[in-house]
Design a protein around this motif. Structure first.
Motif, mmCIF file in Angstrom:
data_model
loop_
_atom_site.group_PDB
_atom_site.id
_atom_site.type_symbol
_atom_site.label_atom_id
_atom_site.label_comp_id
_atom_site.label_asym_id
_atom_site.label_seq_id
_atom_site.Cartn_x
_atom_site.Cartn_y
_atom_site.Cartn_z
ATOM 1 N N LEU A 1 9.520 -52.364 9.059
ATOM 2 C CA LEU A 1 10.838 -53.289 9.040
ATOM 3 C C LEU A 1 11.205 -53.803 7.930
ATOM 4 O O LEU A 1 9.969 -54.717 7.953
ATOM 5 N N ALA A 2 11.841 -53.226 6.824
ATOM 6 C CA ALA A 2 12.283 -54.143 5.546
ATOM 7 C C ALA A 2 13.067 -55.864 5.757
ATOM 8 O O ALA A 2 13.140 -55.722 7.060
ATOM 9 N N ALA A 3 13.017 -56.500 4.578
ATOM 10 C CA ALA A 3 13.284 -57.716 4.174
ATOM 11 C C ALA A 3 14.312 -57.748 5.108
ATOM 12 O O ALA A 3 15.192 -58.445 5.971
ATOM 13 N N HIS A 4 15.870 -56.825 4.820
ATOM 14 C CA HIS A 4 16.969 -57.244 5.836
ATOM 15 C C HIS A 4 17.234 -56.354 7.208
ATOM 16 O O HIS A 4 17.887 -57.641 7.857
ATOM 17 N N GLN A 5 16.292 -55.984 7.659
ATOM 18 C CA GLN A 5 15.735 -55.222 9.656
ATOM 19 C C GLN A 5 15.452 -57.025 9.795
ATOM 20 O O GLN A 5 15.891 -57.883 10.228
ATOM 21 N N LEU A 6 14.193 -57.758 9.146
ATOM 22 C CA LEU A 6 13.198 -58.671 9.872
ATOM 23 C C LEU A 6 14.558 -59.881 9.440
ATOM 24 O O LEU A 6 15.073 -60.852 10.477
ATOM 25 N N THR A 7 15.317 -59.823 8.869
ATOM 26 C CA THR A 7 16.493 -60.727 8.437
ATOM 27 C C THR A 7 17.656 -60.465 9.331
ATOM 28 O O THR A 7 17.840 -61.896 10.310
ATOM 29 N N GLY A 8 18.151 -59.314 9.821
ATOM 30 C CA GLY A 8 19.478 -59.462 10.336
ATOM 31 C C GLY A 8 18.831 -59.520 12.036
ATOM 32 O O GLY A 8 19.506 -59.824 12.924
ATOM 33 N N ILE A 9 17.591 -58.775 12.199
ATOM 34 C CA ILE A 9 16.302 -59.301 13.749
ATOM 35 C C ILE A 9 16.825 -60.777 14.297
ATOM 36 O O ILE A 9 16.830 -61.815 15.356
ATOM 37 N N ALA A 10 16.078 -61.949 12.989
ATOM 38 C CA ALA A 10 15.867 -62.821 13.444
ATOM 39 C C ALA A 10 17.151 -63.704 13.495
ATOM 40 O O ALA A 10 17.371 -65.003 13.840
ATOM 41 N N LEU A 11 18.119 -63.359 12.477
ATOM 42 C CA LEU A 11 19.708 -64.370 13.133
ATOM 43 C C LEU A 11 20.445 -64.005 14.040
ATOM 44 O O LEU A 11 20.984 -64.367 14.764
ATOM 45 N N ALA A 12 20.316 -62.374 14.655
ATOM 46 C CA ALA A 12 20.712 -62.676 15.606
ATOM 47 C C ALA A 12 19.616 -63.292 17.159
ATOM 48 O O ALA A 12 20.647 -62.848 18.036
ATOM 49 N N LEU A 13 19.108 -62.825 16.432
ATOM 50 C CA LEU A 13 17.778 -64.202 17.902
ATOM 51 C C LEU A 13 17.860 -65.051 17.526
ATOM 52 O O LEU A 13 18.126 -65.874 18.741
#
Length: 310
Positions: A122-134
């Motif tokens: 998981l790239a940084a933008h993916q991890l950020t997106g998952i964290a924001l959605a959660l």
């Protein structure tokens, strides 16, 4: 090239919003139609439409290897049968607030499955997106509790809802294990058909004890909606999108399910929308925007991935 990059995300977003509407619709259906019967009718309608589309488009039904059949059966059992069973019965045993909090874990579960089974980094933008959605999904529900909702520890109902979360996560990810020559339409038709068979026996028992033909027009309209829009259109949208989008990236978009449920609850059930709902929706949208910011090189390689199926 731009349309190629945007379209899969639009399809994925629409598919997840439709799944969110499935939760709201079933709040109405579960009050008038037995759960197994409602699911059986939904999958029967979906299987009929999908198999007709498959025959019209491909002029043949796919021949599956043992490996593909096992994967499709697992998807059908976990992502169709158990998902429907856990979601609908869970809503009977636990509150909407509790179920919302548990479904908020869907992005994290999808990301975990993607990491464990597909070894996706998981790239940084993916991890950020998952964290924001959660975070957005949690804001919607946690502040709902703090604003005065009661927290009743209904362990059985909570476990059922989490089982539905696992089923959805399997649906969103495991189709990538299927052979590349199995089309999204074929995988959708197969899983709907197997799911219909799994529900068949209990559905027939409940049908014998329930006068389904005397159901109100609204009830039949909602049943057709779940059969055509949810089981056919949403599944095809998700399947087509996941051909091009890594499973890890889909995690943030799953946050649209509780968001769309909140909006539709307000529109259809006249439930109030509070400030924390708006904040949560903004978090989820920010997560989706973060996930969607993919480099052109990443997008060009997406077509090599396999379709997901329900």
């Amino acid at each position: 090239m731009t349309a190629y990059r945007v379209n899969p995300y639009i399809k994925l977003a629409l598919g997840m919003c439709i799944i969110g509407s499935f939760v709201v619709v079933n709040k109405v259906l579960s009050a008038s139609v037995p759960i197994f019967l409602a699911s059986g009718i939904r999958l029967f309608i979906g299987a009929l439409v999908l198999n007709a589309m498959l025959w019209y488009k491909e002029r043949a039904f796919p021949r599956l290897s043992r490996r593909d059949f096992l994967i499709v059966f697992i998807q059908s059992f976990v992502g169709v049968f158990l998902f429907s069973f856990c979601l609908l019965y869970g809503l009977k045993f636990t509150s909407a607030v509790e179920s919302g909090i548990i479904t908020s874990t869907t992005p994290a579960v999808i990301g975990l499955i993607s990491f464990l089974f597909f070894k996706e980094k998981l790239a940084a933008h993916q991890l950020t997106g998952i964290a924001l959605a959660l975070a957005g999904a949690l804001v919607i529900n946690v502040f709902g509790i703090l604003s005065g909702s009661e927290w009743s520890l209904s362990l059985w109902g909570n476990l059922l809802i989490f089982g539905a979360v696992i089923g959805e996560a399997v649906f969103m990810t495991f189709g990538k294990l299927l052979s590349a020559d199995l089309s999204p339409l074929a995988s959708a038709a197969l899983t709907s058909t197997i799911g219909c068979v799994l529900f068949l026996s209990v559905s027939l028992v409940q049908a014998a004890q329930f006068e389904i033909m005397a159901a109100a027009p609204l009830t039949w309209g909602l049943l057709v909606y779940t059969g055509v829009v949810v089981t056919v259109i949403a599944v095809l949208l998700l399947n087509q999108a996941m051909v091009q989008i890594p499973a890890g990236s889909s995690a943030a978009f799953s946050g649209l399910m509780p968001v769309s449920a909140v909006v539709l609850s307000y529109a259809a059930l006249h439930e109030p929308i509070h400030w924390y709902h708006v904040v949560g929706i903004l978090f989820v949208l920010a997560g989706i925007l973060s996930i969607s910011r993919r480099k052109r090189a990443e997008v060009s390689g997406e077509g090599q991935q396999k379709p997901v199926s329900l």
